[in-house]
Structures are given as structure tokens and as C-alpha cells.
Design an enzyme around this catalytic site. Structure first.
Site: not given
Length: 271
Positions: A44, A115, A148
Site C-alpha cells: 500500500e 480505498k 488493507c
């Protein structure tokens, strides 16, 4: 049975040093290709680093989709015939930034995911995405992508699974924290659970290296469709290159007994 060779390369970017980080990713991508990998997953925000002070600092390190980092990754994907999945700080309009991941195929096709579920101080910096995780029909299989903390929401992981993703690629930065003696990081356990309940391969690439007082789990892991690790699965707070050959066909079989199917057994009307 045809197998897909996947590499997760755990690296330590430097916060805000995009030139250094580009060189780091090029070395990793070329290294994966030398091992005949068909797909590499990088951490990430590998393009920028993670622990930004504020949105303005993140914006300075951010890049557009035609910026130098994604341009490099596109050229490498084409040159080496490898799929690249990696995180970057995406520059949006109006001074905004997104915590994004790119999936770049050798053909040059680019798929970007922003995200959707932001962790802790990320909410002060990034604009959350508002689109579901993409699932891409590639030459080597159906590949899904998220980032994540997205993995902490089982409903979100279920979306690419129901869209018939065979492999879920996840760039992560897992901040390290206390855990009972002898226990593995819970982040890894959740990867295994998500893989098992969906019968889907998952490749999660973490980072290492202290950054502004934050240390990382270093828990990169590649998990099979039964939820068992085939590479990684321990806290290793140094650089590591995980390699696994994945028979993605196994992810198409969702039956776990003669009478049970992990998706068909769902009863959404009761939930």
C-alpha cells in the site's frame, strides 16, 4: 493444472521520496519477472510512503494516473509481460488525494481502485472511494483488488468473491501492535478466514521499515483457497520476497462437502 506464479515483495518506501520509491519498485518488478512470475503485488502507498502529517504533504507526493510512477509500471508490465498490483497516492481534483491501488496488465490496461474504508488518521487525509472492488478478467485469471483495512469488512471481501474473483490482491500497510505471546498477527488470521469462507486465493503484501514512529507487522502472506498459507504468514519486519504457484482453478470450486457450497448456502433474506 495450470498455475499462476505470484510474488509479494515486502519493501520499505521512504515517505515523500517518490524517486527513490520508483527505483525500489522497478527493482522489485524486474526481480519478480526474473523468477518468471506472472503477477507481482507491492505494498500500500509504495509510491509515496504512508505516515503523512496532513493532506497537503500527501498532495505534494501524489501523482495522477499519467504520472511518472504509473507510467514506469505500465512500461515494465509491457516489457516484462507481468501484471503489476501496487499502491499509490492518487492526486484528485481540488487538492484532494486518494489511497489507491493500480492493476496494470501487459496490454497496458489500467484498473484503479480507491480505498473505500479508511483507517484511523487516513480519514483526515484521504478521500474515500465510492466504488466496489474491481474484478478484472486478465489473461491469467480473474483478479480482484482492495486495500488493507478493506479486508476488515467481510461484506466488502464477499463482493469480489461473488463476482467470481479467483485471486484477491491486497496491498497493505499493517501498523504493528501488541498481541499475546506466541500469537500470530490477527491481520494474517483474518486473511486466512476470508480466503476460506470464500474459497478464494488471497495475496497480501505488507511493508517493513520504521516510519515516523510507526512500525509494521511485516506480515505479507499468500493464502490458498482453503485458507492455508503457502508463503509468508509470520511477522517478518525486514524485506522479503514471497513466491507461490497458485492453481487458480481451485477457486472456481466452492463446494466444501457433498451438500455444501460456500456461496449457495448463504441465506441473505435472514441477514
Amino acid at each position: 493444472m495450470t498455475q499462476l506464479r505470484v510474488v509479494c515483495h515486502q519493501l520499505a518506501p521512504r515517505i515523500g521520496d517518490t524517486e527513490y520509491n520508483r527505483a525500489l519498485t522497478e527493482h522489485a518488478i524486474r526481480g519478480a519477472a526474473s523468477l518468471k512470475a506472472q503477477l507481482i503485488v507491492l505494498p500500500e502507498l509504495i509510491q509515496s510512503g504512508y505516515a503523512f502529517t496532513d493532506r497537503e504533504e500527501a498532495h505534494t507526493a501524489s501523482e495522477t494516473l499519467d504520472g511518472p510512477t504509473l507510467s514506469l509500471w505500465k512500461n515494465l508490465a509491457r516489457e516484462l509481460g507481468i501484471i503489476v498490483v501496487a499502491g499509490f497516492c492518487e492526486r484528485l481534483s481540488g487538492g484532494r488525494v486518494a489511497n489507491s491501488a493500480a492493476l496494470i496488465e501487459p496490454s497496458g490496461r489500467l484498473t484503479v481502485y480507491r480505498k473505500a474504508h479508511l483507517w484511523d488518521r487516513e480519514k483526515l487525509i484521504f478521500t474515500p472511494g465510492d466504488a466496489p472492488p474491481p474484478v478484472v478478467d486478465t489473461a491469467v485469471g480473474r483478479i480482484g483488488m482492495m486495500i488493507c483495512y478493506d479486508l476488515e469488512l467481510p461484506e466488502w471481501v464477499r463482493l469480489p468473491a461473488l463476482a467470481q474473483a479467483e485471486l484477491l490482491c491486497v496491498p497493505v500497510n499493517w501498523p504493528d501492535g501488541p498481541r499475546p505471546v506466541g500469537e500470530r498477527p490477527a491481520e494474517i488470521v483474518r486473511i486466512q478466514a476470508n480466503a476460506a469462507v470464500n474459497r478464494m486465493f488471497i495475496a497480501a503484501c505488507d511493508r517493513h521499515g520504521e516510519e515516523r514512529g510507526v512500525n509494521w507487522v511485516g506480515g505479507s502472506v499468500i493464502v490458498d483457497a482453503d485458507g492455508y498459507p503457502v508463503a509468508g504468514a509470520a511477522s517478518h519486519q525486514e524485506e522479503q520476497q514471497l513466491v507461490a504457484d497458485l492453481p487458480l482453478e481451485q477457486a472456481r470450486n466452492k463446494s466444501i462437502s457433498a451438500h455444501n457450497h460456500v456461496h449457495q448456502d448463504r441465506r441473505p433474506g435472514l441477514y
